[in-house]
Design a protein around this motif. Structure first.
Motif, short mmCIF file in Angstrom:
data_model
loop_
_atom_site.label_atom_id
_atom_site.label_comp_id
_atom_site.label_asym_id
_atom_site.label_seq_id
_atom_site.Cartn_x
_atom_site.Cartn_y
_atom_site.Cartn_z
N GLU A 265 0.68 -1.07 0.37
CA GLU A 265 0.25 0.24 0.07
C GLU A 265 0.74 1.26 0.60
N THR A 266 0.53 1.86 -0.88
CA THR A 266 1.17 3.68 -0.76
C THR A 266 0.50 3.96 0.30
N GLU A 267 1.95 4.99 1.30
CA GLU A 267 1.17 5.35 2.52
C GLU A 267 0.88 6.67 2.19
N GLN B 168 -6.64 8.87 -4.72
CA GLN B 168 -5.47 8.76 -6.17
C GLN B 168 -6.93 8.84 -6.69
N ARG C 126 -0.27 9.59 8.23
CA ARG C 126 0.51 10.10 7.36
C ARG C 126 1.01 11.37 6.42
N LYS D 254 3.70 -3.68 -7.90
CA LYS D 254 3.09 -2.23 -7.85
C LYS D 254 3.64 -1.08 -8.92
N CYS E 47 4.44 2.52 -9.12
CA CYS E 47 4.56 3.52 -8.40
C CYS E 47 5.12 4.14 -9.21
N ASN F 191 5.40 -4.71 9.75
CA ASN F 191 5.45 -4.90 8.19
C ASN F 191 6.34 -4.09 7.56
N LEU G 195 6.17 3.36 1.30
CA LEU G 195 4.67 2.25 1.16
C LEU G 195 4.78 1.28 2.46
N SER G 196 4.03 0.77 2.46
CA SER G 196 3.92 -0.33 3.66
C SER G 196 3.55 -1.64 3.07
N CYS G 197 3.95 -2.31 3.51
CA CYS G 197 3.89 -4.55 2.89
C CYS G 197 4.03 -4.84 3.81
#
Lengths: 299, 1107
Positions: free
Chosen positions: B2-4, B46, B742, B1061, B1063, B1079, B1092-1094
């Protein structure tokens, strides 16, 4: 580009977006050989702008999106199609990568479009490409016309540069394809099966780093005096740009003629101690015009 | 994945109602323009998929019931989205109205068409190849597409009209022309429409077009750096020949956009400047403040006269257009010379914004009032002829005290309200060199301190009391002795908050502190003598001083701490205390942040607030902590805002050597100076309104590197990650990212580099505390420069970011320092290469950063083909080059370090270096490190350059340059080596360090490492793999210039694809990962920054299922 044997058996070559003409020079040297005149070899260079004459290169000043240009190329080859088409054109980059990549892709597609008019079946197409976010769309487009597409980057190009060349060999358009210049070729879109935006399936072509490893490394910093026996001399770039768009702006800047914001200028202040000169206020320019206009109307 | 957070260039801005809409990459951000001025982003979403927003258009004439909401079309690249914005109770909601549409060609412009019953939501789209599509948003289809005869690609397009049948396109072609054609014109030839007219004149492609129907004027901005205005009249029936009204050259680079307003023209360009022109072609205002290369977007709120700009630096700023009735400020000459006035002005001092004092060379003091414009002569003393010093101060009690000094050592002190009450003191035998007022902390409100410098470096501290109804009393508190130098007098002085120390700067550029003697008790006081026998009532608290003072037998106190020549030979101009720090300014163009610890001065940082300010005079702190700098740029007096990076005031006064004075209050400011025998005064009734920063600037140019410094944890358990970013703009930013909010906040900026910053490395503290930590940061880059800093980070409730960051500059290193010190270098050609550091890594020592006196080793990949090893001695503030090797003979792109712990507890240090030829070399550097440590520990001197020897192993991993490289300890002496290349391939190797050889034979170390297995994945990406990180549990994350971030898993046979993903950061240059709450946090940088976080847990289960 030796790895590809690009120049083997080529006698008719086209250089699109040729100015200032470095590729034409290379083609001329490679195809004709040093000193030896090979009468069969013909090189046609096309550009919108005029170029300095190059020996052994036929020059056309024309637009690559026009059918007439394609016809003129074929005319120079006496009705024969070309063996090799090269396009090294690149737009002036804006700095916004998405726009730059798009414009470069359109240039490549325009070159591909005219190529489909002039290239022989089995011929080769070489073009400059920006390896950015949508480069796989171009690869998939090129694969339709050429079974063999690779990406090549000369070692003389900087490591960080996104510029590379696509080498497309063995031209083989789809069955029933009729070259058509009346509409531009548009780039492909992502699809769910073969060229995904985010999936594992993407059209990525083989990559080849070409050129000699022993040559100078463009990323390395060398001392100016490479040879201790020779003194360093400055060499200007071989081909400075001809009449760049910014020529006039640079001239104005150099001579301090660009418009500038006005800075505060001291005004004479009349102090109340001194007798104040009563001067009738002259109306300003705009008011004067209005007054004049009113007077004119009233008469 | 996910884009943070995404920080990208601002490519579109538009005003919708009372909101500002901004396009940041594919995200639409909405800012409220409520008058409260907070302007924080209300919401961000977005809206486009894989394109950046280039245009935002609101649908006009929406049904009246739809008030409180707006329908907006957002486009960019080939994407088109239509959203409904609803504004309720200060909240904004963005709802997708129609599904995202992907067109077949690039959209340059969009125009909403008048709603008809059968086609309620139709837009006209101007496309990349000079065609216009009629698109139905409801039916999701293109009704019709019409083409122009001129079928080249466009660089810009502007649609005029809101009705398809009357729609006109003005297209800016690649051939430098403007082509105007109508949608409803009958096609000619092969179904293409003939242009109604063409306009030539620009010498470059056209980037922006604007048409103003009411004036019939068309504006164009071009690659040729000009903007041009064309008198087109009725665009539907353009004349044969279109006259060019104006050609405006004012930008220093290409012009990206132009807007026409009723009374002015606004243009933005690659020079990051927004210019406001009038219709005569004059520049009325210029807005400068954005960093770096270019503004891309501009929007105007005409009602409020606000201009918003956004650019490459991903910042958004608000500026105010001058009101029509300009004024409120004036620069006027006071016409001092008159038969009624004596002498010619020598010194000017402002008492406040409306009153000034002039001392003439006839020894006469005049007072001038700016409001009544009246001159008052109120003091004349022949002793102050030809040379006189003058300083005024408004003391807390409200009275204004003046001090004058002369050539024969006299000082005159008097209150402004009664000059006759003056105290005349014969302090020195010779010239009084300088005077300065300094408030003493905790002093009586009617008292102020005065520092007076005389001959031979003697500086007296006087306490002056000036009660409204009493006479002036003066107490000589102490005498100090300035350090020996040619021009031995002080230039500025201030007392530190506790009053124990006096901080001074002198003419020689030295900064020092003196210890103040505590005030005398009444008993002691009785013993103190009078200054002279005249019974003036001047008391001297310091015994042993005989007035007038003579230089030779002085009984005076020297500084307790001295930084000699800190600001260079041009001198110190001012010293200020703010917070826990001390700031000194000088004519070297820099200010220093200092700290006083145990009476000792310590320089923390040196900063140059503005490149063009050669002289700094004063630093002023606003209540919010933001800084304003007073200084001189060539012949101009400049007021500079450090926060907004903007010149607030610039007066061509002729330079800083003249007598000048600046004063300001809440509503006005005045600058007075003497030029050609007269006094000139700039007075403004409106303090220059600083621009408003809606979004902070990130970097002015591409980011080249990013590293994770630490992750702190707030008491509410919110993780806050501290990142450092380096850029082509020669700066490093320290940023704090709050995972819950964020939001990214800039903590501080480092601007010590003279060339681009390319590499960052950090030595983290091992003793980690959730709320505070320390780290040592190295930044390296062009011109062979390395800078080293100590960072002290802690959570604080006070600051807006919630994190306090203290940065101390520790050491610097330049390879070509000798060159810099060389005289007459313009006569020589520099033969040494301008080496760039491409990558750096801190060697993992056993020692802790927190420990004082610890040694840190840094390895650097260098563009001159070498691998270099540096040693930092933090306590000595030294960074030494200890070893190098030119093994690669090619530009070295990356370095990595790893440590093997043998069973005996012995640690072996390895280094991996990768070059442009695709090879990776491994070095055993244990002996080199030991040797260097030994020399430093025993002899404490600089190590002679050691050789790194030859690599113990080389690996041909790729066919061309290695752009990313990571080594990770797997287990039992096995290390994973991952590298990514220019050719889009990823190579993975397992390397084993053999224990036995490592323990037994030091000399045969070369046999201690071998490759167990290696495999490559060709075509992993479609472009350079510029970021690669080995993650726990055999995961691998790769980032590439093709703007894909791909997660892989390393299996026996190779790499298996997990997910990818898209970017939104173009030209990705680096990838960094760290662990946050189990994470994987990651950040990529390039043309922007994306966090981002994954969750690897989720991915793990999926993969196990597959396998």
């Amino acid at each position: 580009m030796r790895e590809y044997h690009l120049f083997q058996g080529v006698s008719r070559a086209v250089d699109l977006c040729a100015a200032p003409g470095s590729w034409s020079q290379v083609l001329s040297r490679k195809l004709k050989g040093e000193g030896v005149k090979n009468a069969d070899v013909k090189i046609v260079a096309v550009d919108l702008q005029a170029m300095a004459p190059l020996s052994g290169v036929i020059q056309i000043q024309g637009d690559i999106t026009k059918i007439s240009t394609a016809e003129e190329i074929i005319r120079h080859f006496e009705g024969q199609p070309a063996d090799l088409v090269v396009c090294d054109g690149a737009p002036d980059v804006t700095g916004l990568h998405d726009i730059d990549e798009y414009i470069q892709a359109q240039l490549l597609l325009a070159a591909l479009n005219i190529t489909t008019h002039v290239l022989k079946k089995g011929g080769t197409f070489v073009a400059k490409i920006f390896r950015g976010k949508d480069v796989t769309l171009l690869y998939s487009q090129l694969r339709i016309f050429f079974p063999d597409v690779t990406c090549a980057k000369p070692r003389s190009s900087r490591n960080s540069s996104i510029e590379a060349f696509v080498v497309c060999r063995n031209y083989n358009p789809p069955e029933g394809y009729v070259p058509n210049m009346s509409n531009p070729l548009l780039d492909h879109c992502y699809d769910v099966d073969f060229n995904q935006l985010e999936g594992p399936n993407r059209v990525i072509v083989p990559f080849l780093a070409c050129g000699d490893l022993s040559a100078y490394d463009s990323d390395r910093t060398y001392p100016l005096q490479l040879d201790p026996a020779k003194e360093y001399t400055y060499t200007p770039p071989t081909q400075p740009p001809i009449r760049p768009p910014y020529e006039e702006a640079c001239f104005l800047k150099k001579h301090n003629l660009l418009t500038k914001e006005s800075t505060p200028q001291p005004q004479q202040q009349v102090t109340s101690r001194e007798p104040q000169q009563q001067e009738e206020q002259r109306p300003g320019g705009l008011e004067a015009e209005v007054i004049d206009a009113l007077e004119e109307l009233s008469t | 994945m996910e884009t943070e957070l995404l920080l990208a260039p601002i490519t579109a801005l538009e005003i919708v109602g009372d909101h500002l809409l901004a396009g940041e990459g594919p995200n639409l951000a909405i800012y409220s323009l409520e008058p409260d001025g907070s302007h924080s982003a209300r919401c961000s979403k977005q809206v486009l998929r894989n394109c950046n927003i280039h245009g935002i258009k609101e649908q006009q004439n929406v049904a009246p019931e739809a008030s409180g909401s707006a329908i907006v079309a957002i486009f960019g690249g080939k994407n088109l989205a239509v959203v409904r914005l609803s504004f309720q109770n200060g909240q904004v909601n963005i709802v997708e109205l129609f599904p995202l549409c992907e067109l077949h060609d690039w959209i340059w412009d969009l125009q909403w068409l008048d709603s008809k019953a059968e086609t309620p939501n139709c837009v006209a789209l101007a496309l990349g190849h000079n065609s216009v599509a009629l698109y139905d948003c409801v039916g999701q289809r293109v009704f019709q597409e019409v083409h122009c005869q001129e079928k080249c690609i466009l660089y810009s397009a502007h649609l005029v009209g809101s009705n398809w049948d009357a729609l006109i396109l003005v297209a800016g072609t690649v051939f430098n022309q403007l082509v105007i054609w109508g949608m409803a014109d009958p096609p000619e030839g092969p179904g293409r429409i003939k242009p109604r007219c063409r306009i030539s004149g620009h010498k470059g492609v056209i980037f922006s077009i604007c048409f103003m129907e009411s004036k019939g004027i068309l504006a164009s901005a071009s690659d040729d750096r000009s903007l041009r205005l064309w008198a087109i009249g009725n665009i539907r029936a353009p004349p044969e020949h279109i006259p060019c009204l104006l050609v405006c050259y004012g930008h220093q680079a290409r012009v990206w956009s132009v807007r026409l307003l009723s009374d002015c023209i606004i243009s933005i360009g690659e020079d990051s400047v927004c210019l406001v022109w009038d219709y005569k072609g004059e520049i009325v205002q210029s807005f400068k403040g954005h960093k770096g290369r270019g503004l891309w977007a501009v929007a105007v709120h005409e009602g409020r006269r606000w201009v918003f700009t956004g650019g490459t630096d991903s910042g958004i700023r608000r500026w105010s257009l001058k009101s029509q009735r300009a004024g409120g400020s004036s620069l006027s000459q006071l016409n001092f010379t008159s038969p009624k006035r004596k002498g010619s002005p020598r010194v000017v001092k402002l008492i406040n914004v409306n009153r000034l004092l002039i001392l003439t060379d006839a020894g006469v003091l005049y007072l001038y009032d700016l409001i009544s414009k009246v001159w008052v002569s109120f003091l004349e003393d022949a002793a102050y002829r030809s040379y006189g010093l003058l300083e005024v101060s408004e003391i807390v009690g409200g009275a204004v005290v003046c001090a004058m000094g002369n050539l024969s050592g006299q000082v005159k002190i008097f209150p402004l309200h009664s000059p006759t009450q003056s105290k005349d003191l014969q302090l020195y035998e010779g010239k009084v060199h300088s005077l300065s007022w300094a408030p003493f902390p905790g002093q009586h409100p009617d008292t102020c301190s005065l520092c007076v410098s005389g001959p031979a470096g003697a500086m007296l501290w006087l306490e002056v009391s000036c009660h409204p109804h009493d006479e002036v009393t003066v107490v000589v508190k102490q005498c100090f002795l300035l350090p020996l130098c040619k021009q031995r007098w002080h230039t500025c002085a201030t007392f530190l908050p506790h009053g124990e120390l006096l901080l001074c700067g002198d003419r020689r550029g030295s900064v020092m502190v003196f210890a103040c003697r505590p005030a005398l008790t009444p008993e002691e006081m009785s013993g103190s003598g009078e200054l002279d026998s005249s019974g003036s009532g001047v008391i001297c608290e310091t015994p042993g001083l005989l007035f007038p003072l003579r230089g030779d037998e002085l009984c005076a106190d020297g500084p307790v701490s001295l930084l000699f020549g800190l600001h260079g030979k041009l001198g110190v101009t001012s010293v200020t205390c703010h917070g826990d720090f001390v700031y000194s300014m000088g004519r070297d163009g820099c200010y220093r942040q200092l700290q006083v610890q145990g009476h000792q001065l310590q320089v923390l940082r040196k900063q140059k607030p503005c490149r063009s300010l050669e002289w700094l005079e004063e630093l002023r702190f606003a209540p919010d902590g933001s800084m304003r700098v007073l200084g001189f740029h060539a012949a101009h007096f400049v007021l500079w805002s450090a926060r907004t990076n903007e010149t607030l005031l610039s007066i061509p006064c002729g330079g800083g050597h003249r007598s000048w004075s600046y004063s300001h209050c809440l509503s006005a400011e005045t600058f007075a100076y003497i030029k050609s025998g007269d006094v000139l005064v700039y007075h403004s009734e409106a303090i220059p309104s600083e621009q408003c920063v809606l979004t902070e600037s990130l970097h002015g140019r591409e980011l080249t590197c990013v590293c994770h410094v630490a992750t702190l944890r707030s008491p509410q358990q919110e993780p806050v990650s501290i990142l450092a970013t380096g850029s082509e703009d020669n700066t490093v930013n320290i940023l704090a990212f709050g995972w819950q909010s964020r939001s990214m906040v800039q903590l501080t900026m480092i601007s010590d580099h003279i060339s681009s910053v390319r590499a960052l490395a950090v030595a983290k503290s091992k003793a980690s505390h959730p709320e505070s930590t320390a780290a040592v940061l190295f930044s390296a880059g062009g011109r062979a420069q390395i800078e080293c800093y100590r960072l002290q980070l802690s959570l604080s409730c006070g600051s807006c970011s919630g994190v306090s960051c203290q940065l101390v500059h520790v050491a610097s290193h330049r390879l070509d320092e000798q060159w810099d010190r060389m005289k007459n270098k313009h006569k020589y050609i520099k033969m040494d290469p301008e080496t760039r550091y491409m990558s750096t890594v801190v060697l993992n020592n056993a020692e802790d950063v927190e420990q004082p006196g610890s040694l840190l080793f840094l390895a650097a990949a260098c563009s001159d083909g070498s691998v270099r090893l540096f040693l930092l001695l933090e306590h000595a503030q030294k960074l030494w080059l200890v070893a190098e090797s030119f093994h690669h003979q090619r530009c070295v792109l990356k370095v990595q370090a790893f440590v093997h712990k043998a069973p005996g507890g012995k640690r072996r240090h390895f280094l991996g270096s990768a070059a442009t030829d695709g090879s990776i070399a491994f070095w055993d550097i244990t002996d080199t490190l030991d040797c260097a440590t030994e020399i430093i520990r025993t002899e404490g001197r600089e190590v002679e350059l050691l050789a790194l020897g030859t690599p113990v192993l080389t690996l041909q991993a790729h066919s061309c340059g290695v752009n990313s490289f990571h080594v990770q300890d797997v287990a039992d002496g096995i290390f994973s080596v991952a590298s990514g290349s220019d050719d889009g391939s990823i190579s993975i190797s397992a390397v084993e360090v053999n224990d036995r050889s490592a323990v037994s034979g030091e000399s045969a170390a070369g046999t201690g490492i071998r490759i167990l297995r290696t495999f490559s994945r060709l075509g992993a990406h479609a472009a350079h793999v510029t970021g690669l990180r080995l993650l726990p549990r055999d995961f691998l994350l790769s980032a590439s210039v093709d703007q894909r971030l791909t997660l892989w898993r390393i299996c026996k046979g190779g790499l298996s694809f997990v997910l990818s993903k898209f970017c939104h950061v173009a030209d990705v240059a680096a990838l960094e990962t760290w662990e946050v709450d189990s994470n994987c946090g990651s950040v990529i940088c390039g043309q922007g920054l994306e966090v981002l976080s994954c969750s690897l847990e989720e991915q793990g289960t999926e993969i196990n299922d597959v396998v």
